[in-house]
Design an enzyme around this catalytic site. Structure first.
Site, PDB file in Angstrom:
ATOM      1  N   GLU A  69     -10.222  27.238   6.875  1.00  0.00           N
ATOM      2  CA  GLU A  69     -10.694  28.616   6.780  1.00  0.00           C
ATOM      3  C   GLU A  69     -11.832  28.868   7.764  1.00  0.00           C
ATOM      4  O   GLU A  69     -12.646  27.992   8.030  1.00  0.00           O
ATOM      5  CB  GLU A  69     -11.128  28.906   5.346  1.00  0.00           C
ATOM      6  CG  GLU A  69      -9.897  28.887   4.437  1.00  0.00           C
ATOM      7  CD  GLU A  69     -10.179  29.286   3.003  1.00  0.00           C
ATOM      8  OE1 GLU A  69      -9.316  29.915   2.402  1.00  0.00           O
ATOM      9  OE2 GLU A  69     -11.264  28.967   2.492  1.00  0.00           O
ATOM     10  N   CYS A  87     -18.327  31.543  11.044  1.00  0.00           N
ATOM     11  CA  CYS A  87     -18.542  30.310  10.289  1.00  0.00           C
ATOM     12  C   CYS A  87     -17.289  29.454  10.463  1.00  0.00           C
ATOM     13  O   CYS A  87     -16.201  29.840  10.035  1.00  0.00           O
ATOM     14  CB  CYS A  87     -18.772  30.678   8.821  1.00  0.00           C
ATOM     15  SG  CYS A  87     -18.938  29.256   7.747  1.00  0.00           S
ATOM     16  N   CYS A  92     -13.277  17.444   2.782  1.00  0.00           N
ATOM     17  CA  CYS A  92     -14.578  16.799   3.010  1.00  0.00           C
ATOM     18  C   CYS A  92     -14.574  15.473   2.271  1.00  0.00           C
ATOM     19  O   CYS A  92     -13.993  15.372   1.194  1.00  0.00           O
ATOM     20  CB  CYS A  92     -15.695  17.702   2.477  1.00  0.00           C
ATOM     21  SG  CYS A  92     -17.359  17.165   2.953  1.00  0.00           S
ATOM     22  N   CYS A 101     -20.199  17.161  -3.080  1.00  0.00           N
ATOM     23  CA  CYS A 101     -21.300  17.954  -3.640  1.00  0.00           C
ATOM     24  C   CYS A 101     -20.730  18.738  -4.821  1.00  0.00           C
ATOM     25  O   CYS A 101     -19.696  19.395  -4.697  1.00  0.00           O
ATOM     26  CB  CYS A 101     -21.880  18.872  -2.580  1.00  0.00           C
ATOM     27  SG  CYS A 101     -22.441  17.951  -1.129  1.00  0.00           S
ATOM     28  N   CYS A 128     -19.814  22.569  -4.745  1.00  0.00           N
ATOM     29  CA  CYS A 128     -19.091  23.077  -3.567  1.00  0.00           C
ATOM     30  C   CYS A 128     -17.580  22.970  -3.774  1.00  0.00           C
ATOM     31  O   CYS A 128     -17.077  21.900  -4.134  1.00  0.00           O
ATOM     32  CB  CYS A 128     -19.511  22.281  -2.332  1.00  0.00           C
ATOM     33  SG  CYS A 128     -18.516  22.626  -0.877  1.00  0.00           S
ATOM     34  N   CYS A 130     -20.213  31.278   1.101  1.00  0.00           N
ATOM     35  CA  CYS A 130     -20.576  29.869   1.278  1.00  0.00           C
ATOM     36  C   CYS A 130     -20.050  29.015   0.151  1.00  0.00           C
ATOM     37  O   CYS A 130     -20.294  29.292  -1.007  1.00  0.00           O
ATOM     38  CB  CYS A 130     -22.088  29.703   1.174  1.00  0.00           C
ATOM     39  SG  CYS A 130     -22.955  30.126   2.597  1.00  0.00           S
TER      40      CYS A 130
HETATM   41  N1  SAH Z   1     -20.992  20.225   4.936  1.00  0.00           N
HETATM   42  C1  SAH Z   1     -22.059  20.959   5.496  1.00  0.00           C
HETATM   43  C2  SAH Z   1     -21.683  22.358   5.919  1.00  0.00           C
HETATM   44  C3  SAH Z   1     -20.789  23.175   5.013  1.00  0.00           C
HETATM   45  S1  SAH Z   1     -21.436  23.904   3.579  1.00  0.00           S
HETATM   46  C4  SAH Z   1     -23.197  21.006   4.517  1.00  0.00           C
HETATM   47  O1  SAH Z   1     -23.017  20.629   3.369  1.00  0.00           O
HETATM   48  O2  SAH Z   1     -24.287  21.387   4.927  1.00  0.00           O
HETATM   49  C5  SAH Z   1     -22.483  25.273   4.065  1.00  0.00           C
HETATM   50  C6  SAH Z   1     -23.580  25.560   3.005  1.00  0.00           C
HETATM   51  O3  SAH Z   1     -23.050  26.171   1.805  1.00  0.00           O
HETATM   52  C7  SAH Z   1     -24.263  24.285   2.537  1.00  0.00           C
HETATM   53  O4  SAH Z   1     -25.649  24.462   2.453  1.00  0.00           O
HETATM   54  C8  SAH Z   1     -23.666  24.099   1.177  1.00  0.00           C
HETATM   55  O5  SAH Z   1     -24.468  23.264   0.404  1.00  0.00           O
HETATM   56  C9  SAH Z   1     -23.581  25.517   0.684  1.00  0.00           C
HETATM   57  N2  SAH Z   1     -22.686  25.687  -0.474  1.00  0.00           N
HETATM   58  C10 SAH Z   1     -21.652  24.926  -0.837  1.00  0.00           C
HETATM   59  N3  SAH Z   1     -21.076  25.399  -1.977  1.00  0.00           N
HETATM   60  C11 SAH Z   1     -21.768  26.499  -2.322  1.00  0.00           C
HETATM   61  C12 SAH Z   1     -21.621  27.449  -3.382  1.00  0.00           C
HETATM   62  N4  SAH Z   1     -20.654  27.352  -4.256  1.00  0.00           N
HETATM   63  N5  SAH Z   1     -22.508  28.472  -3.430  1.00  0.00           N
HETATM   64  C13 SAH Z   1     -23.473  28.588  -2.487  1.00  0.00           C
HETATM   65  N6  SAH Z   1     -23.640  27.740  -1.462  1.00  0.00           N
HETATM   66  C14 SAH Z   1     -22.804  26.695  -1.367  1.00  0.00           C
HETATM   67 FE1  SF4 Z   2     -18.842  18.676   1.988  1.00  0.00          FE
HETATM   68 FE2  SF4 Z   2     -19.270  20.885   0.548  1.00  0.00          FE
HETATM   69 FE3  SF4 Z   2     -21.006  18.877   0.420  1.00  0.00          FE
HETATM   70 FE4  SF4 Z   2     -20.859  20.362   2.645  1.00  0.00          FE
HETATM   71  S1  SF4 Z   2     -21.509  21.078   0.621  1.00  0.00           S
HETATM   72  S2  SF4 Z   2     -20.956  18.121   2.515  1.00  0.00           S
HETATM   73  S3  SF4 Z   2     -18.643  20.810   2.684  1.00  0.00           S
HETATM   74  S4  SF4 Z   2     -18.851  18.810  -0.240  1.00  0.00           S
END
Ligand code: SAH
Ligand code: SF4
Length: 393
Positions: A115, A128, A135, A139, A142, A368
């Site tokens: 995406e 973006c 991944c 996290c 996420c 995000c």
């Molecule tokens: N993997 C990288 C980049 C992708 S995520 C990273 O983790 O930094 C981009 C941002 O969105 C990151 O700060 C991530 O922690 C945040 N993010 C992920 N899931 C989210 C959610 N459900 N609500 C708000 N922010 C989120």
């Molecule tokens: Fe991977 Fe999502 Fe964690 Fe970013 S926030 S490192 S995309 S699992």
């Protein structure tokens, strides 16, 4: 997860040249393109000039057909077409949010999908982009983290997302037109699917192409790479890419960060802050963005805000507060608006900018952390997520 368990990078990048296939020009570095031209018959003496000419057609004018490269001899164009191609990801679907955000589903080699989100704002337009399909990290807040890693994107597939969006926005300049500095696509953030620093070389090569003055020509200050905290790659990011850095911080104690961002078990808050302290000096850049997702009763207390300010002391920083974006089955709730404002206030009073990110494209699940390709069957099991994050399964 025991502390010594490696966070795996069971990654594989498909070869750029498929069996019997042509070489894709998109994603080759300038040196790579030059070498490939020589290997396919371009005389060494001419190779540098030809590289520059082809480069301009591809990255400055958005041309996809060798026959349009009119400053090359006809026979040479035919030769190129025999050995090379100019291929970028294909748009499978596009959704447009009521706020103008566009979410693209892009198909890449092997039938995988990633995406890509375009966010228009008054004074800029941000794309973006994704660096991996899925991944390896988990996290717990996420959506992408619930999808297994399928593979790394190639450099061509990464810069190709930018070219694909420019196609859709109709933003390749007319030849000979004066350089227009107002652009629909003016900024790139590596905040889509995947951990960019677990695909370093491809991300670096793609961003070098995006920054090249004879092509897409985006300033390094308009590119932000977001990492969950792959500490050994942070200095390399400054040295070899030089873009701005954002870090997914999200917690102020190792105990909480271990659960939210499990890579913290490998490189904890202290190790991460050490690498960040060196970053601005290395890249001579402005501030580091600390991303902080606001999760109700998890990381949003006044004490957290005060601890955060203490931790980052001495680092030129801004703190981007991201109200949690929900997804089906998510184990968290968004902090209340009052709580977020109070948290922001404490940080602001300590002297840091603390913008609250307005969720964009929520109606099309483009915000995000909501990205996950529905078509990918590979899922992490609830058990795997529970094991890695300590959350109940
Ligand atoms: N993997 C990288 C980049 C992708 S995520 C990273 O983790 O930094 C981009 C941002 O969105 C990151 O700060 C991530 O922690 C945040 N993010 C992920 N899931 C989210 C959610 N459900 N609500 C708000 N922010 C989120
Ligand atoms: Fe991977 Fe999502 Fe964690 Fe970013 S926030 S490192 S995309 S699992």
């Amino acid at each position: 997860m025991p502390a010594d368990t490696p966070i795996t990078q069971d990654v594989m990048t498909i070869p750029r040249k498929m069996p019997e296939g042509k070489i894709n020009i998109v994603g080759l570095t300038r040196d790579g393109l030059r070498e490939a031209l020589i290997a396919h018959g371009t005389p060494e003496k001419q190779a540098r000039m030809r590289t520059g000419q082809i480069w301009q057609w591809v990255y400055q004018w958005g041309v996809r057909d060798f026959s349009e490269m009119t400053n090359l001899a006809k026979a040479y164009r035919a030769d190129l077409a025999e050995h090379f191609e100019i291929r970028i990801p294909e748009i499978v679907s596009k959704q447009v949010s009521s706020d103008g955000t566009r979410k693209y589903l892009a198909r890449i080699a092997g039938g995988h999908e990633v995406e890509v989100v375009y966010i228009p704002e008054a004074d800029r337009g941000t794309l973006c982009i994704s660096s991996q399909v899925g991944c390896t990290l988990t996290c717990s807040f996420c959506h992408t983290g619930t999808q297994k890693l399928v593979r790394n994107l190639t450099a061509g597939e990464i810069v190709g997302q930018v070219m694909m969006a420019r196609d859709d926005l109709g933003e390749w300049p007319e030849q000979g037109a004066p350089k227009d500095e107002t652009r629909l696509l003016s900024n790139i953030v590596l905040m889509g699917m995947g951990e960019p620093l677990y695909n370093f070389e491809n991300v670096r090569d793609a961003m070098k192409i995006a920054m090249d003055g004879e092509g897409i020509s985006l300033s390094r200050r308009r590119i932000t790479l977001s990492t969950s905290g792959v500490v050994p790659e942070i200095a390399k990011t400054a040295e070899e890419i030089g873009c701005l850095l954002a870090v997914s911080f999200h917690a102020t104690t190792d105990e909480v960060r271990d659960k939210l961002v499990p890579i913290n078990r490998k490189w904890n808050i202290e190790a991460l802050l050490g690498a960040l302290r060196d970053y601005p000096r290395l890249s001579n850049s402005e501030r580091i963005t600390f991303e902080y997702v606001m999760l109700k009763d998890v990381n949003d207390s006044d004490e957290d805000a005060r601890r955060l300010v203490q931790l980052i002391k001495g680092i030129p920083a801004k703190i981007n507060l991201i109200p949690f974006n929900e997804w089906p089955g998510a184990p968290y709730e968004r902090s209340t608006p009052e709580r977020i404002r109070r948290f922001a206030d404490i940080i602001y009073k300590a002297g840091y900018a603390s913008p609250i990110r307005t969720p964009r494209g929520e109606d099309i699940m483009a915000a995000c952390g909501q990205l996950k390709s529905a078509t990918e069957r590979a899922r992490k099991s609830r058990r795997q997520i529970a094991d890695e994050t300590g959350l109940p399964s």
